[in-house]
Write a protein that holds these residues in place. Structure first.
Motif, mmCIF file in Angstrom:
data_model
loop_
_atom_site.group_PDB
_atom_site.id
_atom_site.type_symbol
_atom_site.label_atom_id
_atom_site.label_comp_id
_atom_site.label_asym_id
_atom_site.label_seq_id
_atom_site.Cartn_x
_atom_site.Cartn_y
_atom_site.Cartn_z
ATOM 1 N N UNK A 1 -88.430 -9.544 22.213
ATOM 2 C CA UNK A 1 -88.430 -10.999 22.379
ATOM 3 C C UNK A 1 -87.044 -11.496 22.771
ATOM 4 N N UNK A 2 -86.018 -10.939 22.134
ATOM 5 C CA UNK A 2 -84.642 -11.335 22.455
ATOM 6 C C UNK A 2 -84.276 -10.923 23.889
ATOM 7 N N UNK A 3 -84.634 -9.701 24.269
ATOM 8 C CA UNK A 3 -84.332 -9.228 25.620
ATOM 9 C C UNK A 3 -85.058 -10.055 26.673
ATOM 10 N N UNK A 4 -86.349 -10.249 26.469
ATOM 11 C CA UNK A 4 -87.131 -10.955 27.477
ATOM 12 C C UNK A 4 -86.721 -12.419 27.596
ATOM 13 N N UNK A 5 -86.331 -13.037 26.496
ATOM 14 C CA UNK A 5 -85.842 -14.409 26.552
ATOM 15 C C UNK A 5 -84.558 -14.478 27.374
ATOM 16 N N UNK A 6 -83.706 -13.484 27.195
ATOM 17 C CA UNK A 6 -82.460 -13.448 27.964
ATOM 18 C C UNK A 6 -82.684 -13.286 29.450
ATOM 19 N N UNK A 7 -83.770 -12.626 29.827
ATOM 20 C CA UNK A 7 -84.065 -12.403 31.249
ATOM 21 C C UNK A 7 -84.918 -13.516 31.854
ATOM 22 N N UNK A 8 -85.498 -14.344 31.023
ATOM 23 C CA UNK A 8 -86.438 -15.368 31.485
ATOM 24 C C UNK A 8 -85.806 -16.301 32.522
ATOM 25 N N UNK A 9 -84.647 -16.846 32.244
ATOM 26 C CA UNK A 9 -84.006 -17.793 33.174
ATOM 27 C C UNK A 9 -83.649 -17.114 34.492
ATOM 28 N N UNK A 10 -83.170 -15.893 34.422
ATOM 29 C CA UNK A 10 -82.843 -15.168 35.657
ATOM 30 C C UNK A 10 -84.095 -14.967 36.508
ATOM 31 N N UNK A 11 -85.214 -14.674 35.864
ATOM 32 C CA UNK A 11 -86.459 -14.498 36.609
ATOM 33 C C UNK A 11 -86.941 -15.819 37.196
ATOM 34 N N UNK A 12 -86.821 -16.894 36.422
ATOM 35 C CA UNK A 12 -87.189 -18.206 36.954
ATOM 36 C C UNK A 12 -86.358 -18.546 38.187
ATOM 37 N N UNK A 13 -85.071 -18.234 38.145
ATOM 38 C CA UNK A 13 -84.197 -18.500 39.289
ATOM 39 C C UNK A 13 -84.628 -17.674 40.507
ATOM 40 N N UNK A 14 -84.942 -16.399 40.295
ATOM 41 C CA UNK A 14 -85.411 -15.562 41.408
ATOM 42 C C UNK A 14 -86.707 -16.092 41.986
ATOM 43 N N UNK A 15 -87.602 -16.560 41.126
ATOM 44 C CA UNK A 15 -88.873 -17.121 41.605
ATOM 45 C C UNK A 15 -88.606 -18.341 42.477
ATOM 46 N N UNK A 16 -87.692 -19.210 42.046
ATOM 47 C CA UNK A 16 -87.336 -20.380 42.854
ATOM 48 C C UNK A 16 -86.763 -19.956 44.208
ATOM 49 N N UNK A 17 -85.863 -18.969 44.190
ATOM 50 C CA UNK A 17 -85.257 -18.498 45.430
ATOM 51 C C UNK A 17 -86.296 -17.887 46.361
ATOM 52 N N UNK A 18 -87.193 -17.082 45.814
ATOM 53 C CA UNK A 18 -88.230 -16.463 46.644
ATOM 54 C C UNK A 18 -89.206 -17.500 47.193
ATOM 55 N N UNK A 19 -89.507 -18.517 46.401
ATOM 56 C CA UNK A 19 -90.375 -19.586 46.876
ATOM 57 C C UNK A 19 -89.714 -20.330 48.033
ATOM 58 N N UNK A 20 -88.424 -20.619 47.894
ATOM 59 C CA UNK A 20 -87.699 -21.277 48.983
ATOM 60 C C UNK A 20 -87.669 -20.390 50.221
ATOM 61 N N UNK A 21 -87.434 -19.109 50.035
ATOM 62 C CA UNK A 21 -87.430 -18.178 51.165
ATOM 63 C C UNK A 21 -88.784 -18.163 51.852
ATOM 64 N N UNK A 22 -89.847 -18.075 51.070
ATOM 65 C CA UNK A 22 -91.196 -18.090 51.640
ATOM 66 C C UNK A 22 -91.433 -19.359 52.445
ATOM 67 N N UNK A 23 -91.034 -20.501 51.895
ATOM 68 C CA UNK A 23 -91.241 -21.764 52.578
ATOM 69 C C UNK A 23 -90.397 -21.876 53.847
ATOM 70 N N UNK A 24 -89.204 -21.312 53.852
ATOM 71 C CA UNK A 24 -88.347 -21.344 55.029
ATOM 72 C C UNK A 24 -88.842 -20.415 56.137
ATOM 73 N N UNK A 25 -89.607 -19.396 55.755
ATOM 74 C CA UNK A 25 -90.151 -18.493 56.767
ATOM 75 C C UNK A 25 -91.049 -19.239 57.741
ATOM 76 N N UNK A 26 -91.698 -20.298 57.264
ATOM 77 C CA UNK A 26 -92.543 -21.099 58.150
ATOM 78 C C UNK A 26 -91.715 -21.664 59.305
ATOM 79 N N UNK A 27 -90.510 -22.137 59.007
ATOM 80 C CA UNK A 27 -89.630 -22.705 60.030
ATOM 81 C C UNK A 27 -89.110 -21.637 60.971
ATOM 82 N N UNK A 28 -89.075 -20.430 60.505
ATOM 83 C CA UNK A 28 -88.462 -19.343 61.252
ATOM 84 C C UNK A 28 -89.369 -18.811 62.357
ATOM 85 N N UNK A 29 -90.651 -19.040 62.253
ATOM 86 C CA UNK A 29 -91.586 -18.436 63.197
ATOM 87 C C UNK A 29 -91.270 -18.831 64.634
ATOM 88 N N UNK A 30 -90.955 -20.098 64.883
ATOM 89 C CA UNK A 30 -90.653 -20.540 66.248
ATOM 90 C C UNK A 30 -89.301 -20.074 66.739
#
Length: 161
Positions: free
Chosen positions: A101-130
């Motif tokens: 529980x202590x380990x996973x709590x410590x990693x939770x915020x880092x994972x949330x940040x990666x999810x946000x970054x990957x979501x932004x990357x996915x959304x930016x890929x739409x702009x990249x197609x053209x």
């Protein structure tokens, strides 16, 4: 000598012989290759001791540590962070639910940040197609905000910025 007899006659490092596992036994029980176990050991993620015949032996708690390593790796946690987290655990016993529980709590915020970054990357890929990466001055992924222009004309190294 059988494996059971061998576990009872280990002469080395004052470790408990009843729970000692060979590297092959750890590999079989954890589903991790022997080479991966050696790698984890070289990186300080797990530890072993040597018998008088210079064979590696592991305490049983290494099985749970390997499980934690594999789960953390599957979520993208870097080995350096895994080593740091495992270093905070007591040696000689399997990590408990409270430890996890202590380990996973410590990693939770880092994972949330990666999810946000990957979501932004996915959304930016739409702009990249053209773009087709032919227009480096307007590529939102390789050169957001035309940062390369600040470095002058010509080829610029953009990785790691």
């Amino acid at each position: 000598m059988t494996g059971e007899q061998n576990r009872k006659t280990i002469a080395g490092a004052g470790k408990s012989t009843r729970c000692a596992l060979t590297v092959g036994e750890v590999a079989e029980r954890s589903g991790v290759a022997v080479s991966a176990l050696h790698f984890y050991e070289s990186k300080g993620l797990i530890s072993s001791w040597r018998t008088s015949g210079n064979q590696r032996r592991y305490s049983r708690d290494v099985l749970r540590r390997v499980a934690i390593i594999k789960v953390a790796q599957s979520t993208g946690i870097p080995l350096a962070r895994i080593r740091e987290a495992l270093g905070a655990l007591p040696n000689g016993r399997a990590p408990t639910a409270k430890d996890w529980a202590r380990l996973s709590t410590g990693w939770h915020e880092a994972l949330d940040q990666r999810i946000r970054q990957l979501t932004q990357l996915r959304d930016r890929l739409q702009d990249c197609i053209g773009c087709g990466c032919l227009s480096m001055d307007s590529c939102p992924l390789r050169n957001p905000g035309d940062r390369a222009a600040e470095q002058g004309g010509g080829a610029n190294y953009l990785e790691g910025e």
